[in-house]
Motif scaffolding. Sequence first.
Motif, PDB file in Angstrom:
ATOM      1  N   VAL A 105     -13.222  -9.042   1.100  1.00  0.00           N
ATOM      2  CA  VAL A 105     -11.953  -9.772   1.173  1.00  0.00           C
ATOM      3  C   VAL A 105     -12.203 -11.246   1.460  1.00  0.00           C
ATOM      4  O   VAL A 105     -11.611 -12.126   0.828  1.00  0.00           O
TER       5      VAL A 105
ATOM      6  N   GLU B 263       0.816  -1.214   0.000  1.00  0.00           N
ATOM      7  CA  GLU B 263       0.000   0.000   0.000  1.00  0.00           C
ATOM      8  C   GLU B 263       0.851   1.265   0.000  1.00  0.00           C
ATOM      9  O   GLU B 263       1.370   1.685  -1.018  1.00  0.00           O
TER      10      GLU B 263
ATOM     11  N   ILE C 134      -5.650  -5.456   6.080  1.00  0.00           N
ATOM     12  CA  ILE C 134      -6.535  -4.725   5.172  1.00  0.00           C
ATOM     13  C   ILE C 134      -6.622  -3.271   5.623  1.00  0.00           C
ATOM     14  O   ILE C 134      -7.135  -2.982   6.700  1.00  0.00           O
TER      15      ILE C 134
ATOM     16  N   ALA D 159      -6.826  -3.781  -5.077  1.00  0.00           N
ATOM     17  CA  ALA D 159      -7.083  -4.783  -4.038  1.00  0.00           C
ATOM     18  C   ALA D 159      -7.416  -6.158  -4.610  1.00  0.00           C
ATOM     19  O   ALA D 159      -6.922  -7.180  -4.118  1.00  0.00           O
TER      20      ALA D 159
ATOM     21  N   VAL E 242      -9.699  -1.776  -0.242  1.00  0.00           N
ATOM     22  CA  VAL E 242     -10.751  -2.350  -1.078  1.00  0.00           C
ATOM     23  C   VAL E 242     -11.306  -1.328  -2.059  1.00  0.00           C
ATOM     24  O   VAL E 242     -11.731  -1.679  -3.172  1.00  0.00           O
TER      25      VAL E 242
ATOM     26  N   ASP F 113      -4.362  -7.851  -5.826  1.00  0.00           N
ATOM     27  CA  ASP F 113      -3.542  -8.243  -4.676  1.00  0.00           C
ATOM     28  C   ASP F 113      -4.034  -9.570  -4.109  1.00  0.00           C
ATOM     29  O   ASP F 113      -3.245 -10.486  -3.839  1.00  0.00           O
TER      30      ASP F 113
ATOM     31  N   ILE G 129      -2.436  -5.416   1.834  1.00  0.00           N
ATOM     32  CA  ILE G 129      -2.913  -5.170   0.482  1.00  0.00           C
ATOM     33  C   ILE G 129      -3.332  -3.703   0.359  1.00  0.00           C
ATOM     34  O   ILE G 129      -3.269  -2.939   1.318  1.00  0.00           O
ATOM     35  N   ASN G 130      -3.739  -3.326  -0.827  1.00  0.00           N
ATOM     36  CA  ASN G 130      -4.288  -1.993  -1.030  1.00  0.00           C
ATOM     37  C   ASN G 130      -5.752  -1.976  -0.582  1.00  0.00           C
ATOM     38  O   ASN G 130      -6.406  -3.018  -0.489  1.00  0.00           O
TER      39      ASN G 130
END
Length: 319
Positions: free
Chosen positions: A112, A38, A100, A82, A77, A85, A74-75
């Motif tokens: 997710v 991120e 997250i 995302a 949502v 990822d 992750i990036n």
Amino acid sequence: MATSSVLRRALLYVPASSQKFMTKSLSLASDNITYDLEDSVTPANKQTARTQLRDHLSSISNKPASIGELAVRINAVSTPYALDDLTTLASAPNLNAIVIPKVNSASDLSFVTDVIRHAAPQRHSSDPMASPLQLIALIESARAVMDLRSICAASPYLSGLIFAAEDFALDLSITRTPGLAEFLYARSAIVTAARAFDLPSSIDLVCTSYKGPEGVKQLEEECQNGKEMGFNGKQCIHPSQVEMTQRMFAPAESEVEWYVRVLVADDKATAAGRGAWTLDGKMIDAPVVGKARAVVAKAAKCGMDIESIKAKWRDQKPE
């Protein structure tokens, strides 16, 4: 909720855009290493970093014993990154958890969870012997703080909450101060929600100072403050912060010795039919014994030699 026992005293971010740093991370001793896709990765490098991280995880034959858990941040949502990822990394070997960012509502965790169930069903199966991917949610906004109840109930794989101070300050248009008083409500809400929903981890804000004596002093003060508020871990942005953070969030030796004495004496008190008794002039009852069991169990996870302490105090009796 995810109730598996896990130790996350330090959660160290490592940029996935740097192969050098990822390789070096495997030589560290940390409860958690979180590879970051991120904030530390520019949009132009997202795909390269993602692929590089997948290859890095695949290249690890055995996770080092000095590392408790490997995770990826992750990036968010809400970004276009995302989904890629998750689909790229959910089935990666050696990955234990997904962090997250910018979780604002239960729907972020539901998304997710659903993606993982489709992209890597073996990691979120109903098999009790399986090792599911744990989810850790970053709380970064006023909306998230006000919606903690639904966030905590959103996924059976949720394993912890993290407070992101800088983004929270931006959201509220406030300025972070050394005393952290401006974050009191949000931090208290997060640790309370984590405990109420039986989440193993409540992880405190980053200490942005890490250089020189002042940085060490600030880190120590923040760790102590976070521990007193109920957090059981802290985010780290530099390897030099890990040792102190893990030491500060482990039970102190004097504390462990006291509670071992309590447990040894309690066995004798129970055998004698005594529900409440004293030790060193202090009243000991069921809540104190419960705390003793929790502290000693955590100390054992932190590597302390509990059996030696028990042997030292094997003759301890209730007063």
